[in-house]
Design an enzyme around this catalytic site. Structure first.
Site, PDB file in Angstrom:
ATOM      1  N   SER A 184      14.875  22.079 -15.419  1.00 33.58           N
ATOM      2  CA  SER A 184      13.681  22.884 -15.620  1.00 33.58           C
ATOM      3  C   SER A 184      14.120  24.256 -16.106  1.00 33.58           C
ATOM      4  O   SER A 184      15.153  24.768 -15.681  1.00 33.58           O
ATOM      5  CB  SER A 184      12.930  23.026 -14.288  1.00 33.58           C
ATOM      6  OG  SER A 184      12.125  24.185 -14.313  1.00 33.58           O
ATOM      7  N   HIS A 228       0.833  -1.219   0.000  1.00 35.07           N
ATOM      8  CA  HIS A 228       0.000   0.000   0.000  1.00 35.07           C
ATOM      9  C   HIS A 228       0.866   1.266   0.000  1.00 35.07           C
ATOM     10  O   HIS A 228       0.415   2.308   0.452  1.00 35.07           O
ATOM     11  CB  HIS A 228      -0.947   0.041   1.203  1.00 35.07           C
ATOM     12  CG  HIS A 228      -1.646  -1.260   1.472  1.00 35.07           C
ATOM     13  ND1 HIS A 228      -2.906  -1.555   0.977  1.00 35.07           N
ATOM     14  CD2 HIS A 228      -1.251  -2.367   2.165  1.00 35.07           C
ATOM     15  CE1 HIS A 228      -3.256  -2.772   1.368  1.00 35.07           C
ATOM     16  NE2 HIS A 228      -2.265  -3.296   2.086  1.00 35.07           N
ATOM     17  N   LYS A 273      15.879  21.760 -10.206  1.00 35.85           N
ATOM     18  CA  LYS A 273      15.219  20.540 -10.647  1.00 35.85           C
ATOM     19  C   LYS A 273      16.128  19.589 -11.427  1.00 35.85           C
ATOM     20  O   LYS A 273      16.945  20.009 -12.234  1.00 35.85           O
ATOM     21  CB  LYS A 273      14.007  20.878 -11.548  1.00 35.85           C
ATOM     22  CG  LYS A 273      12.861  21.555 -10.827  1.00 35.85           C
ATOM     23  CD  LYS A 273      12.193  20.690  -9.775  1.00 35.85           C
ATOM     24  CE  LYS A 273      11.247  19.688 -10.372  1.00 35.85           C
ATOM     25  NZ  LYS A 273      10.055  20.291 -10.946  1.00 35.85           N
ATOM     26  N   GLU A 277       9.289   9.086 -16.723  1.00 35.39           N
ATOM     27  CA  GLU A 277       7.892   9.497 -16.909  1.00 35.39           C
ATOM     28  C   GLU A 277       7.395   9.131 -18.305  1.00 35.39           C
ATOM     29  O   GLU A 277       6.250   8.726 -18.494  1.00 35.39           O
ATOM     30  CB  GLU A 277       7.762  11.000 -16.694  1.00 35.39           C
ATOM     31  CG  GLU A 277       8.074  11.434 -15.271  1.00 35.39           C
ATOM     32  CD  GLU A 277       8.329  12.931 -15.199  1.00 35.39           C
ATOM     33  OE1 GLU A 277       7.362  13.694 -15.286  1.00 35.39           O
ATOM     34  OE2 GLU A 277       9.494  13.338 -15.072  1.00 35.39           O
TER      35      GLU A 277
END
Ligand code: ARG
Length: 468
Positions: free
Chosen positions: A284, A163, A290, A297
């Site tokens: 970024s 979980h 970043k 992704e």
């Protein structure tokens, strides 16, 4: 390419007075996609021509002209000079038309006892067989990367989750080897698909077979198939081989997506379990701090595209009456796209895994949080004090609540506090409360103990031809 010269009519236009309109030609043409099967098409034609002469359906002379012409065509395909022409619809008619220019009238005899319906699916099976081989190689490279990193980290402690809540300490090597298991099953699914697809449709002709005395065993064998397909209607209309292949690719892409998601989580500031190398990070344009895991992704996102390729083809085949219908033309676009996407995803994942830096201290610290050794305490109560597991679970739960109140870990509770919950507890209990002890105790086959994991990692490396 693309000029509407109505040339495909030269192939089938005997009964037509007018050529197709531009939009008809645009919806009908598949050459931009199926030109990727050019070499397979030549191979199919060679095998067919060899069989035709052997069976005395064409003359030696015509056979020689055809084979010499196909040599020249193959040369042009390979050196990039082949004149692809969209008005010739597809790769089959493009090659036949070029063959006619190069070999003369003999070219017109090649299509005896054959149809584009059996020709296209022969090419497509050959192409898919080759693509499965390449996918298998790419997955194998990823397995090597995973097994290598797993061997390095057979003793690195990290939290195991259920979980996404801290459950029990596991080892990073164990976690990585879980993906080896999944991806290796993917290889087996793909090779099963390769076995199932390896039957030859050539000679089914348009749908009903042919009256010419062809030898289908001969063409099947020449093209490396196991046998000719036994039913001509099935041969030209079956696409379950592509569906099975795409299903296997889709499952494998799903596995890549799960791993990609873990990379995204692990490289976040909140987890801090790992950092991607510069080569696999992006910045970024506004936030200088970043380091984004874009490739991970993209893998996560693209897995859905591969699944979509599968469902799109299934949709096209569903409710399609026998035998061939033009709906099937888009089978190739969907399959090629799935393999292209898959290849990019596997190779990206391999690059990331090879170069990712893991942070064992952060992983260990996270593993110590969330009372990850609570099960070990309960097991200790069962093993050493003979408590029924349910009671042990209850006692442990009370101690977890206590630790939570005091803001400490189970291993940091004093013996007095432990004994208040279960008077028979002794110092020995602290032995099982550290994350290292916990992981090391899980020595069952397939368990997370470092000794088991290093055995498994060594086996994987050996199986993959790496030095163990
Ligand atoms: N381009 C077609 C395809 O990919 C080849 C078969 C065409 N057959 C036909 N009867 N029009 O499916």
């Amino acid at each position: 390419m693309g000029e509407n010269t109505g040339e495909s009519q030269k192939m089938w236009g005997g009964r037509f007075a007018a050529r197709p309109g531009d939009i008809m030609e645009a919806i009908n043409a598949s050459i931009d996609v199926d030109r990727r099967m050019a070499e397979e098409d030549v191979a199919g034609s060679r095998a067919h021509a060899d069989m035709l002469v052997e069976m005395e359906i064409i003359s030696e002379e015509d056979h020689e002209a055809i084979q010499a012409g196909l040599d020249a065509v193959l040369g042009e395909i390979r050196d990039g000079s082949f004149p692809y022409n969209r008005s010739l619809e597809d790769i089959h008619m493009n090659i036949e038309a070029r063959l006619k220019e190069l070999a003369g009238p003999a070219a017109g005899r090649l299509h005896t006892a054959r149809s584009r319906n059996d020709q296209v699916v022969t090419d497509f099976r050959l192409w898919t067989r080759g693509a499965i081989d390449e996918a298998d190689n790419a997955i194998t490279d990823l397995l090597k990367a995973l097994a290598t990193r797993a061997a390095e980290h057979s003793g690195t402690i990290m939290p195991g989750f259920t979980h996404l809540q801290t459950a029990q300490p596991v080892t990073l090597g164990h976690h990585l080897l879980a993906y080896c298991e999944m991806l290796n099953r993917d290889r087996r699914r793909l090779s099963a698909a390769a076995i199932h697809l390896n039957e030859c449709p050539l000679g089914a002709a348009a749908l009903a077979g042919t009256g010419f005395p062809i030898d289908r065993d001969m063409t099947s064998e020449a093209l490396g198939f196991d046998r000719p397909m036994a039913n001509s209607l099935d041969a030209v209309s079956a696409r379950d081989f592509a569906l099975e292949t795409l299903a296997a690719l889709s499952i494998s892409a799903t596995h890549l997506s799960r791993l990609a998601e873990e990379v995204v989580l692990w490289t976040s500031a909140q987890f801090g379990f790992a950092s991607l190398s510069d080569a696999w990070s992006t910045g970024s344009s506004i936030m200088p701090q970043k380091r984004n895991p874009d490739a991970a992704e993209l893998i996560r996102g693209k897995a859905a595209l591969i699944t979509a390729n599968f469902t799109a083809l299934q949709g096209a085949v569903k409710a399609l009456p026998l035998a061939y219908a033009k709906d099937l033309q888009d089978d190739k676009q969907l399959t090629f796209a799935a393999f292209d996407t898959f290849d990019l995803c596997v190779r990206s994942m391999t690059g990331m895994i090879e170069t990712i830096t893991f942070h064992p201290d952060a992983m260990r610290e996270a593993a110590s949080k969330g009372f990850s050794t609570a099960t070990d305490l309960a097991d200790f109560l069962v093993r050493e004090l003979d408590l029924p597991f349910r009671e042990a679970h209850h006692v442990t739960g009370a101690l977890v609540a206590k630790a939570e109140n005091e803001g400490c870990d189970l291993s940091e509770l004093s013996l007095e506090v432990l004994q208040a919950a279960e008077p028979r507890l002794t110092e020995a209990v602290f032995e099982v409360l550290t994350v290292e002890k916990s992981a090391a105790s899980r020595t069952s086959y397939g368990g997370t103990a470092p000794e088991r994991v290093s055995e498994q990692a060594a086996q994987w490396k050996q199986r993959l031809g790496l030095e163990a």
